[in-house]
Design an enzyme around this catalytic site. Structure first.
Site, PDB file in Angstrom:
ATOM      1  N   ASP B 100       0.857  -1.195   0.000  1.00 27.63           N
ATOM      2  CA  ASP B 100       0.000   0.000   0.000  1.00 27.63           C
ATOM      3  C   ASP B 100       0.890   1.240   0.000  1.00 27.63           C
ATOM      4  OD1 ASP B 100       0.850  -0.686   2.639  1.00 27.63           O
ATOM      5  OD2 ASP B 100      -0.628   0.721   3.462  1.00 27.63           O
ATOM      6  N   GLU B 166       0.055  -0.950   5.771  1.00 26.13           N
ATOM      7  CA  GLU B 166       1.168  -0.402   6.550  1.00 26.13           C
ATOM      8  C   GLU B 166       1.031   1.097   6.751  1.00 26.13           C
ATOM      9  OE1 GLU B 166       5.013   1.176   7.768  1.00 26.13           O
ATOM     10  OE2 GLU B 166       3.985   1.665   5.911  1.00 26.13           O
TER      11      GLU B 166
END
Lengths: 476, 476
Positions: B100, B166
């Site tokens: 991400d 994250e």
């Protein structure tokens, strides 16, 4: 002289058609403060120009040139000058209004699409510009429509001045008024502006004062790009830290302005002046019901009314360039700009207040010991204004209000700013009247802005009746 | 054991193909912190899963369930667990990365489209996620590709753990690690994470410490709708005034945290500890050239480095709900939310710091005497972490760095947070190494994020060589 009964019954009969025309106006998102919508403000000028011509007004659209906004050179939307009637034996009324609106989007929290006029079951007409100021502008057009269709002469000559930059500092208009003083605006006897609100939701009002405005942008910049707070946190001076610190030094939670000298310019009200505010039809419940929360600054109605009408105020509007989306972002923004404005009352002027603000911000910034850069911009300004409410222009409006609403109007001073009011008063040297159509809870500049159908229709009758009362005035 | 020469020359030969694959990854805007992009994070999980399978990795995508963000219930993007090699005589390395990215849009100030990887003439590969963390994740894939194509056995067994949350608190991952401790992660000997940066632009680094994080949202609400500052200015308590005042009480322009007790938790560095930072290849010019302005908090390099590596920091990120567009809007926002975070260092933990922050905000808000409402939310958190840098895992990485870069790496502590690092260390009880691929000026979380082509290619060689050095370790 009361307005013809035929005019008043025509207005009732045309309610649906008038609402349809208002919906057409609302559907054009004429946001003057956002460069992306500038073309739509031009569209709106053209639309209104056609409406005026259709009811017999001679018009011209005036090119006001260009201006620079957010670094872009933009064409100003053309103002519309109009004239109907040239009878030297009649008074000449200058009518002002504006066809631009504040920004609005569904994501701001509107319950309906802001640019689709939505009629609620209780008669509320919800949409951006419904009350500020497309409803009132079309109120005048409604009145003219009957005179045009029935070929009835108006009781006064009318000169119109409609602009598309009111929500963004009325750029270009002051110059136009000065230029047309002895031209288009020659022989004007008085001015009427319908662009504000009743104090409450019950009592019609006439308004004889407005606050001025200075709108500032505080730019603080440091790094050349946004930084990761993990990588650079506690290594460098952060622009947001400096900006937030500066903004916190402008106003306290009780509304006191912390810029030295600004509050001090205004005298304390004596008992005689307090009595004016004590008389007004208003309560703490009115303000708290209007905002939806028990957050009035005082439990004393007079104190709260004076806060709006005869005190300056400082509001922090927001920050450009910082993280403003939902969720979490661990950014150190490189360049941030805080927006705030101060509403001014006599004897304050932009010229007397601006240097105090700029000097204070520079001095407070120096105290921070930051290596970032500060740049303060005045985005726009306007002087405050107070009129003589014993003038025949006000008497005509009082009589008209009594005729339509069967009650005496509140005589108020307004907290908002319509900078051009002062320009008309000072340049033309005539009395200016503010004759509001909407209620105190209309939510101009807010989400879910509305105009009640009854205010639109009775307001149209009020504007028409006012013209007939002015037509009756013998002295000048 | 050095990596096979054929692997290193293959990596050079495949440079263009590797960049093309990185461009494919960057083109998927897998922004985990914005609900509108959640489907794209799922897309990215699928894309990476396919890449891993194509180079011989056995994978499974793990459903992590749902979470609530900004009032919406959202499906978490599936984590990817992978395994290649089952040789009991070899060490098993757990490799973590994330797919991400932070939010990015051209309007934030990017010179190019953030989700189009743009190769500059100087070799910079510009795009969101190029360095954080899609480049490093694909570095591992690059290494596997040669082994797969040539059917060369790997020197170690590898277990992969790639996640898609994250940048938004690694939601769901802690539970997964705990659950797979004796399952997928059984027999792991050490962990390697490539998700941070060199201290400068010259010297490779190994990182043995990370700061933790507590990210807060301060909600202040008053009226039920936005108000016009002209109508309501100085009648009601304004949420922005309260919020700005609270935010100004959190940190000063010199970076000192004003929440009582937070800075005090951390000991002052003695001379021995200062010596560690004095040795690092770093100067004030490095930080100032990296941020593009002379805004370092101190002229003392050691002080500035300790600010990042062994001090907590507090950054004000922005405000949600206030006016954030260009131009001028005279709004009193009804509901505003200030976002800020504190980076933590040992012995601070979210559990020890959060109560101090919440109590302080409530107590300072009470002092304001406002009738508005305050609600403080902890959006996410992570503990700080420090590892033993004398472990064989670090020795292997030092040897690999010397082989590829012909110099000793800096041994650093990092200012950012990778909360899962601590989870791996505590749950699996093994040594965790941070082996960065990118440079200190890559601009992770910022505009114009980039990864230099040389870092991508040499970094791929470094990751491969590291595996061969771990394969050589005899003790365990």
């Amino acid at each position: 002289m009361p307005a013809p009964a035929a005019l008043l019954s025509y207005i009732d009969a045309q309610t649906d058609a008038f609402i349809t025309r208002l919906a057409e106006a609302v559907a054009i998102p004429s946001i003057s403060g956002d460069p992306a919508y500038r073309d739509r403000v031009h569209d709106m000028s053209n639309w209104l120009n056609a409406q005026l011509q259709a009811v017999g007004v001679t018009t011209k659209q005036v090119d006001l040139g260009t201006h620079v906004m957010d670094g872009q050179t933009l064409h100003l939307p053309p103002a519309i000058l109009g004239r109907i009637g040239e009878d030297k034996s009649k008074k000449t009324v200058l009518i002002y209004g504006h066809f631009d609106v504040q920004p609005a989007s569904k994501s701001d929290g509107w319950d309906t699409e802001p640019f689709v006029l939505t009629k609620e079951a209780d008669g509320r007409l919800v949409g951006r510009g419904s009350s500020d100021d497309k409803g009132p502008v079309l109120g005048w057009v409604n009145v003219l429509q009957w005179h045009h269709e029935t070929q009835t002469p108006l009781p006064v000559n009318i000169v119109f001045c409609f602009e598309g930059m009111e929500e963004n500092g009325s750029e270009g208009l002051d110059d136009l008024v000065v230029k047309e003083k002895d031209g288009w605006f020659k022989d004007v006897d008085c001015v009427c502006i319908s662009d504000n609100y009743w104090l409450n939701t019950r009592t019609p009002a006439l308004t004889y004062g407005l606050r001025g405005l200075v709108y500032f942008k505080i730019n603080v910049s440091g790094p050349t790009r946004d930084l990761h707070s993990g990588v650079f946190g506690r290594m460098v001076h952060e622009p947001m830290t400096d900006l937030i610190s500066l903004m916190s030094r402008l106003v306290d939670s009780a509304g006191n302005i912390l810029v030295p000298g600004v509050d001090d310019m205004v005298s304390v009200a004596d008992n005689e002046e307090r009595a004016i505010y004590e008389k007004l039809d208003y309560s703490i419940e009115d303000v708290e019901s209007s905002v939806g929360a028990k957050i009035a600054l005082s439990a004393d109605k007079t104190q709260v009314l004076m806060g709006r009408m005869r005190s300056p105020s400082l509001s922090l509007h927001g920050i450009e360039g910082a993280f403003s989306g939902p969720g979490a972002k661990t950014v150190i923004p490189a360049k941030v700009a805080g927006k705030f404005s101060i509403r001014l009352v006599p004897p304050q002027t932009p010229d007397s207040v601006t240097p105090l603000v700029e000097a204070y911000l520079k001095s407070e910034f120096a105290k921070l010991g930051s290596k970032n850069s500060l740049h303060v911009e005045l985005l726009h300004d306007g002087k405050p204004w107070v009129a003589d409410y014993k003038h025949w222009n006000y008497n005509a409006a009082i009589k008209a209000t009594e005729a339509i609403y069967s009650q005496k109007p509140d005589l108020t001073r307004e907290g908002g700013s319509i900078p051009v009011t002062l320009t008309f008063a000072e340049t033309l040297g005539v009395n200016v009247l503010l004759l509001p159509m909407g209620r105190g809870d209309d939510g101009a500049h807010s989400t879910n802005e509305k105009l009640d159908t009854s205010n639109f229709i009775k307001g149209t009758k009020l504007l028409g009746t006012y013209l007939y009362e002015v037509g009756e005035v013998k002295d000048s």
